[in-house]
Design a protein around this motif. Structure first.
Motif, PDB file in Angstrom:
ATOM      1  N   ASP A 112       0.725  -1.211   0.080  1.00 18.21           N
ATOM      2  CA  ASP A 112      -0.094  -0.031  -0.076  1.00 18.21           C
ATOM      3  C   ASP A 112       0.679   1.194  -0.133  1.00 18.21           C
ATOM      4  O   ASP A 112       2.066   1.178   0.117  1.00 18.21           O
ATOM      5  CB  ASP A 112      -0.996  -0.054   1.189  1.00 18.21           C
ATOM      6  CG  ASP A 112      -0.276  -0.098   2.652  1.00 18.21           C
ATOM      7  OD1 ASP A 112       1.102   0.325   2.537  1.00 18.21           O
ATOM      8  OD2 ASP A 112      -1.039  -0.178   3.380  1.00 18.21           O
TER       9      ASP A 112
ATOM     10  N   GLU B 164       1.456   3.734   2.133  1.00 14.17           N
ATOM     11  CA  GLU B 164       2.324   3.714   3.442  1.00 14.17           C
ATOM     12  C   GLU B 164       3.375   3.030   3.264  1.00 14.17           C
ATOM     13  O   GLU B 164       4.733   3.699   3.573  1.00 14.17           O
ATOM     14  CB  GLU B 164       1.393   3.412   4.577  1.00 14.17           C
ATOM     15  CG  GLU B 164       0.477   4.186   5.286  1.00 14.17           C
ATOM     16  CD  GLU B 164      -0.076   3.539   6.626  1.00 14.17           C
ATOM     17  OE1 GLU B 164      -0.457   4.455   7.219  1.00 14.17           O
ATOM     18  OE2 GLU B 164      -0.151   2.603   6.832  1.00 14.17           O
ATOM     19  N   ARG B 165       3.543   1.795   2.801  1.00 16.14           N
ATOM     20  CA  ARG B 165       4.675   0.777   2.820  1.00 16.14           C
ATOM     21  C   ARG B 165       5.743   1.291   1.895  1.00 16.14           C
ATOM     22  O   ARG B 165       6.874   1.364   1.706  1.00 16.14           O
ATOM     23  CB  ARG B 165       4.349  -0.619   2.886  1.00 16.14           C
ATOM     24  CG  ARG B 165       3.885  -1.136   3.907  1.00 16.14           C
ATOM     25  CD  ARG B 165       2.845  -1.958   3.866  1.00 16.14           C
ATOM     26  NE  ARG B 165       2.240  -2.345   5.451  1.00 16.14           N
ATOM     27  CZ  ARG B 165       1.331  -1.518   5.868  1.00 16.14           C
ATOM     28  NH1 ARG B 165       0.970  -0.241   5.397  1.00 16.14           N
ATOM     29  NH2 ARG B 165       0.968  -1.484   7.210  1.00 16.14           N
TER      30      ARG B 165
ATOM     31  N   SER C  80       1.554  -4.734  11.188  1.00 14.13           N
ATOM     32  CA  SER C  80       1.552  -3.662  10.083  1.00 14.13           C
ATOM     33  C   SER C  80       2.568  -4.080   8.920  1.00 14.13           C
ATOM     34  O   SER C  80       2.638  -3.518   7.956  1.00 14.13           O
ATOM     35  CB  SER C  80       2.222  -2.181  10.560  1.00 14.13           C
ATOM     36  OG  SER C  80       3.462  -2.372  11.110  1.00 14.13           O
TER      37      SER C  80
ATOM     38  N   LYS D 199       0.432   2.918   9.932  1.00 12.63           N
ATOM     39  CA  LYS D 199      -0.865   2.954  10.787  1.00 12.63           C
ATOM     40  C   LYS D 199      -1.801   1.628  10.348  1.00 12.63           C
ATOM     41  O   LYS D 199      -2.467   1.447  11.375  1.00 12.63           O
ATOM     42  CB  LYS D 199      -1.731   4.303  10.674  1.00 12.63           C
ATOM     43  CG  LYS D 199      -0.866   5.474  11.125  1.00 12.63           C
ATOM     44  CD  LYS D 199      -1.688   6.639  10.829  1.00 12.63           C
ATOM     45  CE  LYS D 199      -0.928   8.008  11.143  1.00 12.63           C
ATOM     46  NZ  LYS D 199      -1.499   9.270  11.064  1.00 12.63           N
ATOM     47  N   SER D 200      -1.412   1.173   9.549  1.00 11.39           N
ATOM     48  CA  SER D 200      -2.484  -0.023   9.033  1.00 11.39           C
ATOM     49  C   SER D 200      -2.105  -1.284   9.346  1.00 11.39           C
ATOM     50  O   SER D 200      -0.919  -1.658   9.145  1.00 11.39           O
ATOM     51  CB  SER D 200      -2.717   0.150   7.423  1.00 11.39           C
ATOM     52  OG  SER D 200      -3.113   1.434   6.738  1.00 11.39           O
ATOM     53  N   SER D 201      -3.088  -1.989  10.166  1.00 12.51           N
ATOM     54  CA  SER D 201      -2.492  -3.202  10.670  1.00 12.51           C
ATOM     55  C   SER D 201      -3.478  -4.334   9.833  1.00 12.51           C
ATOM     56  O   SER D 201      -4.798  -4.308   9.908  1.00 12.51           O
ATOM     57  CB  SER D 201      -3.166  -3.516  12.069  1.00 12.51           C
ATOM     58  OG  SER D 201      -3.022  -4.860  12.583  1.00 12.51           O
ATOM     59  N   TYR D 202      -2.669  -5.270   9.387  1.00 17.10           N
ATOM     60  CA  TYR D 202      -3.167  -6.438   8.312  1.00 17.10           C
ATOM     61  C   TYR D 202      -3.364  -7.465   9.336  1.00 17.10           C
ATOM     62  O   TYR D 202      -4.092  -8.534   8.797  1.00 17.10           O
ATOM     63  CB  TYR D 202      -2.223  -6.685   7.326  1.00 17.10           C
ATOM     64  CG  TYR D 202      -2.443  -5.640   6.115  1.00 17.10           C
ATOM     65  CD1 TYR D 202      -3.337  -5.471   5.138  1.00 17.10           C
ATOM     66  CD2 TYR D 202      -1.303  -4.543   6.175  1.00 17.10           C
ATOM     67  CE1 TYR D 202      -3.197  -4.486   4.367  1.00 17.10           C
ATOM     68  CE2 TYR D 202      -1.333  -3.569   5.263  1.00 17.10           C
ATOM     69  CZ  TYR D 202      -2.465  -3.528   4.381  1.00 17.10           C
ATOM     70  OH  TYR D 202      -2.229  -2.421   3.320  1.00 17.10           O
TER      71      TYR D 202
ATOM     72  N   GLU E 265     -11.355  -4.498  12.530  1.00 14.84           N
ATOM     73  CA  GLU E 265     -11.557  -3.210  12.967  1.00 14.84           C
ATOM     74  C   GLU E 265     -12.038  -3.022  14.355  1.00 14.84           C
ATOM     75  O   GLU E 265     -11.671  -2.207  15.208  1.00 14.84           O
ATOM     76  CB  GLU E 265     -12.590  -2.648  11.985  1.00 14.84           C
ATOM     77  CG  GLU E 265     -12.986  -1.291  12.338  1.00 14.84           C
ATOM     78  CD  GLU E 265     -14.301  -0.899  11.508  1.00 14.84           C
ATOM     79  OE1 GLU E 265     -14.577   0.497  11.580  1.00 14.84           O
ATOM     80  OE2 GLU E 265     -14.653  -1.310  10.502  1.00 14.84           O
TER      81      GLU E 265
ATOM     82  N   LYS F 142      -5.278   1.263  12.390  1.00 19.45           N
ATOM     83  CA  LYS F 142      -6.319   0.907  11.617  1.00 19.45           C
ATOM     84  C   LYS F 142      -6.418  -0.485  11.006  1.00 19.45           C
ATOM     85  O   LYS F 142      -5.506  -1.134  10.647  1.00 19.45           O
ATOM     86  CB  LYS F 142      -6.173   1.818  10.423  1.00 19.45           C
ATOM     87  CG  LYS F 142      -6.106   3.466  10.349  1.00 19.45           C
ATOM     88  CD  LYS F 142      -5.889   3.909   9.285  1.00 19.45           C
ATOM     89  CE  LYS F 142      -5.835   5.337   9.342  1.00 19.45           C
ATOM     90  NZ  LYS F 142      -5.648   6.322   8.010  1.00 19.45           N
TER      91      LYS F 142
ATOM     92  N   LEU G  38      -7.352  -3.586   9.132  1.00 23.14           N
ATOM     93  CA  LEU G  38      -7.677  -3.782   7.952  1.00 23.14           C
ATOM     94  C   LEU G  38      -7.965  -5.384   7.493  1.00 23.14           C
ATOM     95  O   LEU G  38      -8.343  -5.689   6.677  1.00 23.14           O
ATOM     96  CB  LEU G  38      -6.591  -3.311   6.901  1.00 23.14           C
ATOM     97  CG  LEU G  38      -6.309  -1.591   6.868  1.00 23.14           C
ATOM     98  CD1 LEU G  38      -5.316  -1.447   5.760  1.00 23.14           C
ATOM     99  CD2 LEU G  38      -7.614  -0.963   6.802  1.00 23.14           C
ATOM    100  N   ASN G  39      -8.006  -6.118   8.504  1.00 20.25           N
ATOM    101  CA  ASN G  39      -8.266  -7.762   8.546  1.00 20.25           C
ATOM    102  C   ASN G  39      -9.905  -7.756   8.232  1.00 20.25           C
ATOM    103  O   ASN G  39     -10.730  -7.742   9.343  1.00 20.25           O
ATOM    104  CB  ASN G  39      -7.710  -8.364   9.507  1.00 20.25           C
ATOM    105  CG  ASN G  39      -7.811  -9.747   9.672  1.00 20.25           C
ATOM    106  OD1 ASN G  39      -8.160 -10.302   8.304  1.00 20.25           O
ATOM    107  ND2 ASN G  39      -7.675 -10.498  10.763  1.00 20.25           N
TER     108      ASN G  39
END
Length: 688
Positions: free
Chosen positions: A24, A26-27, A45, A312-315, A319, A345, A347-348
Motif C-alpha cells: 500500500d 504507506e509501505r 503492520s 498505521k494500517s494493521s493487516y 476493525e 487502523k 484492515l483484516n
C-alpha cells in the motif's frame, strides 16, 4: 549520485515477499524513503516485511559508487534470523563485506569491543552469563572486610550489577546497569558517626573497579562490559567513528523499542552527528517497550523518535480489535491540537465479524474450565479450519505467571491472589523459557514444550543443549570472531564430518526424541545422550586441525551431570490434556512477554495479580476516567495503571480473529451495561 528505489524494484519485492500482492501507499513511501527517519509501526503492520523489501531493493543497487555497505541491526537473534531467512536466498551479497547484518550486541562486539580488548590483553575474551559472572565476583568477595564486607553481607547485588563507564574526559568510574551517573551507595549510620563514610564508600568503589579489571584480565566479560570497552574504544580512537560512517552508508535498526538507553546512545554517538553522511532509520513501536521476560515493563520507552514516519494500517487486526487496542496506546504521538498521530487502523476483513469476548470467572473457576470455554468459542466461530489457526495457533496468556519466593500470595483481606500458575498447575516458567537458558542437560530433556504433538520441540531442546555444551567448552563456530554455534550451523558442521557420521547422528537424534515424547523415558535417554556427548560429540575435530588431539568434557561437566534436578512424572492433568488435543485444538499457555511480536488466530488474555491495585481491571477502574476497556482513549497518569495499559496493548494486539479477556467477576459485575454498550460480548457462563 543519489540512490533511488523505483517501482520496478518494488514490484520484484512484492512478487518475492508478499506473493505478488501490492504494497500500500504507506509501505511504498517507507520503502522509497532513503533519508534519516524513524518509523513508528502499529502491531501487525508488516514493518519487518517492509524493511526486508527495502533491503532487497537497495541490494540490487550494490555495489555503491563509494564502496560503502549497509548495516542492519535488531535486538534479538530471532529478528536477525527472520531477515536472513527471507533475504539471503535472493541477495546473498547483503550478508558479505562491506555489509553487516546482526544483533546490536554482535555489532558492538565485532567492531568495537573485540579490537580494543585484544589490543589491551594477551588472551581472547568470552562473554559469560550472569550466574557465572556472580561466581567470579564471589571469588573476590570471599576475603573482604570492613566496608566491602558490609555490602557483601547486606546488599551484594551492588557488586553484581555494577559496571564501569567512561566520561567525556576519559575518566573511568563505577556505575549501575550502564547508567551515566556514578553509583550511589547509602552509608550505614555507624560510618556517618565516625565521619568516614566518604572514605569507606571510595574503598567500595575502588574494590569494584579493581575486581572488574581482574575479571577482564582473565578473559571474562558480561554483556554490559562489552559496552564499556566499546565506549572506551570510541574515546581512545577518534578516527574509528569516521571509519564506521564511511563503511556503512545506511543503518537500519529493527525492534528499536527494545533497546536500552546505553545501546541507543552508543549507536547515535557513532553515526548520528552533524558531519555524518550515514542515513539512519530506526523502526519499532514505543508502545510495545516491555522487557523480554519477567513481570516488569518500561512505562517510558528509552527510544525517543525523531523525524517520524508512520505505518498505521494493521493487516493482522480486525476493525473491532483495532478500535479496542487504540484506547490502550500509551503514547499516541499527539499533535499540537492534541489529536493522536499514531492510530491503529484494522484492515483484516473477516467473513463474519467477531466481537471481543469478556469472560467472567471467579476464584473457584479452574484453568481447565477457562480453557474449555476458549475451545468452545474457537469451535463456535469455525476457527479450527481457519488458515490462521494452521499458521499461528491459539494462546492463553497472562501478565504474571508464577510467584517468586518473597511475594505475598494473599491480599490484605486474606484472599488468595491469582496468577497463571494458580489456574494451570502444570505451567512452569522455566518450561516456557528460552530452551538454551536451561541450566542442566536433564531440564532440556524434560522441560521442552510438552503440548506439541510432534518431535520438533524436543529436537530443538536437545540441539540447544549441545550448543550450550559447546559454549561451556569454548568451542566456537568462528574462532576468530568468537561467533557461537547455532542449531543450523551445528547441523552443517555435522554434515561436513561425512555421511556416516551425519546419518548416525540423525538416527540417534530421532531415537532420543521419539522415546522422550512417546515413552517419557527420561532417565534412559539421558544416560544415552550423556554417553554420546562424552564418547563421540566432544571428540570431533571442531577446527579441522591437522595434528588434532580429541577434547574431553571439562567445563560443562556440572551442566551435564547436575544432581540438582531430578526427572518427575508428567502430571496427570497434563496427560489428560494431551488426550483432549486429539480434537485438533492445541492451545499454548504463555506470558504476555513471551508472545510479544507473535500473531495468533485467537488469544485469551487472563487478568492476573501484580502490585496494587491487584488486577488489570482494578487498576483501570480506579486510575482512569476514560477507561480503554470501554473503547475510550485512556487518560491514566499513574505508574501501575500505565504498566497495565502497555501490557494489555501488547496482549490484546496478538489475534487475527478472536480476542477473549478473562476477568474476575467481582471486578466488573457492576459495569455490565458499560461493557456491552462499548462493544464487548459479555459471557458469564462460568459463574452461573
Amino acid at each position: 549520485m543519489k540512490i533511488e528505489i523505483d517501482d520496478k524494484l518494488i514490484k520484484e519485492a512484492e512478487s518475492i515477499f508478499i506473493g505478488g500482492n501490492p504494497f500500500d501507499k504507506e509501505r511504498i513511501n517507507f520503502i522509497k524513503k532513503l533519508d534519516t527517519c524513524d518509523l513508528l509501526a502499529v502491531p501487525g503492520s508488516g514493518k519487518t516485511t517492509a524493511l526486508i523489501a527495502k533491503l532487497y531493493c537497495l541490494a540490487q543497487k550494490m555495489p555503491f559508487e563509494d564502496g560503502a555497505g549497509i548495516l542492519v541491526l535488531a535486538h534479538t537473534n530471532h529478528a536477525v534470523d527472520e531477515i536472513e531467512n527471507k533475504l539471503k536466498k535472493n541477495c546473498p551479497h547483503l550478508f558479505e563485506y562491506p555489509n553487516f547484518v546482526g544483533t546490536i550486541q554482535s555489532f558492538i562486539n565485532r567492531f568495537l569491543t573485540i579490537p580494543l580488548y585484544n589490543q589491551k590483553n594477551n588472551n581472547k575474551f568470552k562473554i559469560i552469563e550472569y550466574e557465572d559472572y556472580i561466581k567470579e565476583f564471589d571469588y573476590h568477595l570471599a576475603h573482604t572486610k570492613e566496608a566491602v564486607a558490609y555490602f557483601k553481607n547486606n546488599n551484594p547485588s551492588i557488586y553484581y550489577s555494577a559496571n564501569l563507564n567512561i566520561n567525556l574526559h576519559g575518566t573511568i568510574y563505577v556505575c549501575t546497569e550502564n547508567k551515566d551517573e556514578e553509583i550511589n551507595l547509602k552509608c550505614p549510620q555507624k560510618w556517618i558517626k565516625e565521619n568516614t563514610s566518604e572514605t569507606k564508600i571510595e574503598e567500595v568503589k575502588k574494590f569494584i573497579k579493581e575486581t572488574k579489571i581482574k575479571i577482564f584480565q582473565k578473559g571474562y566479560l558480561n554483556y554490559s562490559d562489552c559496552y564499556f570497552y566499546a565506549k572506551k574504544n570510541i574515546f581512545e580512537n577518534l578516527i574509528l567513528k569516521e571509519i564506521l560512517q564511511k563503511r556503512f552508508k545506511y543503518v537500519f535498526i529493527d525492534e528499536m523499542q527494545d533497546l536500552e538507553e546505553f545501546q541507543i546512545n552508543i549507536i547515535d554517538n557513532i553515526f548520528f552527528s552533524e558531519t555524518s553522511k550515514t542515513v539512519i532509520q530506526r523502526i519499532g513501536d514505543v508502545n510495545q517497550s516491555i522487557y523480554s521476560s519477567g513481570k516488569k515493563i518500561k512505562v517510558e520507552c528509552d527510544w525517543k523518535p525523531r523525524k517520524i514516519e508512520y505505518l498505521k494500517s494493521s493487516y493482522r487486526l480486525t476493525e473491532e480489535i483495532a478500535n479496542l487496542v487504540n484506547g490502550f496506546t500509551l503514547d499516541p504521538q499527539k499533535d499540537e491540537n492534541k489529536n493522536p498521530r499514531f492510530v491503529v487502523k484494522g484492515l483484516n476483513k473477516l467473513e463474519k465479524n467477531i466481537k471481543p469476548h469478556l469472560i467472567l470467572f471467579n476464584k473457584e473457576t479452574t484453568g481447565e474450565q477457562l480453557q474449555r470455554k476458549f475451545e468452545d468459542l474457537i469451535k463456535a466461530n469455525n476457527l479450527l479450519d481457519c488458515g490462521e489457526n494452521i499458521r499461528n495457533g491459539f494462546k492463553i496468556i497472562g501478565w504474571t505467571t508464577v510467584w517468586d519466593k518473597d511475594e505475598q500470595k494473599q491480599d490484605k483481606e486474606g484472599n488468595n491472589k491469582i496468577r497463571l500458575k494458580d489456574l494451570f498447575k502444570t505451567y512452569t516458567k522455566e518450561g516456557k523459557a528460552k530452551k538454551e537458558d536451561f541450566d542442566c542437560l536433564k531440564k532440556h530433556l524434560q522441560l521442552f514444550n510438552q503440548e506439541k504433538q510432534t518431535l520438533e520441540a524436543v529436537r530443538k531442546s536437545i540441539l540447544n543443549s549441545f550448543i550450550r555444551i559447546l559454549r561451556f567448552e569454548d568451542i566456537y563456530f568462528d574462532l576468530e570472531t568468537k561467533k557461537h554455534f547455532r542449531k543450523s550451523t551445528l547441523i552443517v558442521f555435522i554434515k561436513n564430518q561425512g555421511e556416516d557420521v551425519y546419518n548416525n547422528f540423525k538416527a540417534n537424534l530421532f531415537d532420543w526424541c521419539f522415546c522422550l515424547v512417546t515413552k517419557n523415558d527420561y532417565e534412559n535417554i539421558y544416560q544415552k545422550i550423556n554417553e554420546y556427548i562424552s564418547n563421540t560429540f566432544i571428540k570431533w575435530n571442531w577446527y579441522n586441525e591437522e595434528s588434532y588431539i580429541p577434547k574431553t568434557i571439562n567445563k560443562s561437566i556440572d551442566f551435564i551431570c547436575s544432581k540438582d534436578y531430578q526427572f518427575t512424572e508428567i502430571n496427570n492433568t497434563e496427560s489428560a490434556k494431551k488426550e483432549e488435543l486429539k480434537n485438533g485444538i492445541n492451545i499454548e499457555i504463555s506470558s504476555v512477554h513471551s508472545v510479544k511480536g507473535q500473531t495468533h488466530c485467537a488469544t485469551m488474555y487472563i487478568e492476573s495479580a501484580y502490585k496494587t491495585p491487584v488486577y488489570e481491571t482494578k487498576k483501570l477502574m480506579s486510575q482512569t476516567t476514560m477507561n480503554p476497556l470501554f473503547f475510550q482513549n485512556h487518560d491514566c497518569n499513574k505508574p501501575t495503571g500505565k504498566e497495565a495499559i502497555k501490557m494489555m496493548y501488547v496482549g490484546f494486539s496478538r489475534p487475527t480473529h478472536l480476542l477473549c479477556f478473562a476477568v474476575l467477576d467481582e471486578n466488573v459485575l457492576k459495569e455490565k451495561e458499560k461493557f456491552e454498550k462499548a462493544g464487548w460480548n459479555w459471557d458469564n457462563d462460568l459463574i452461573r
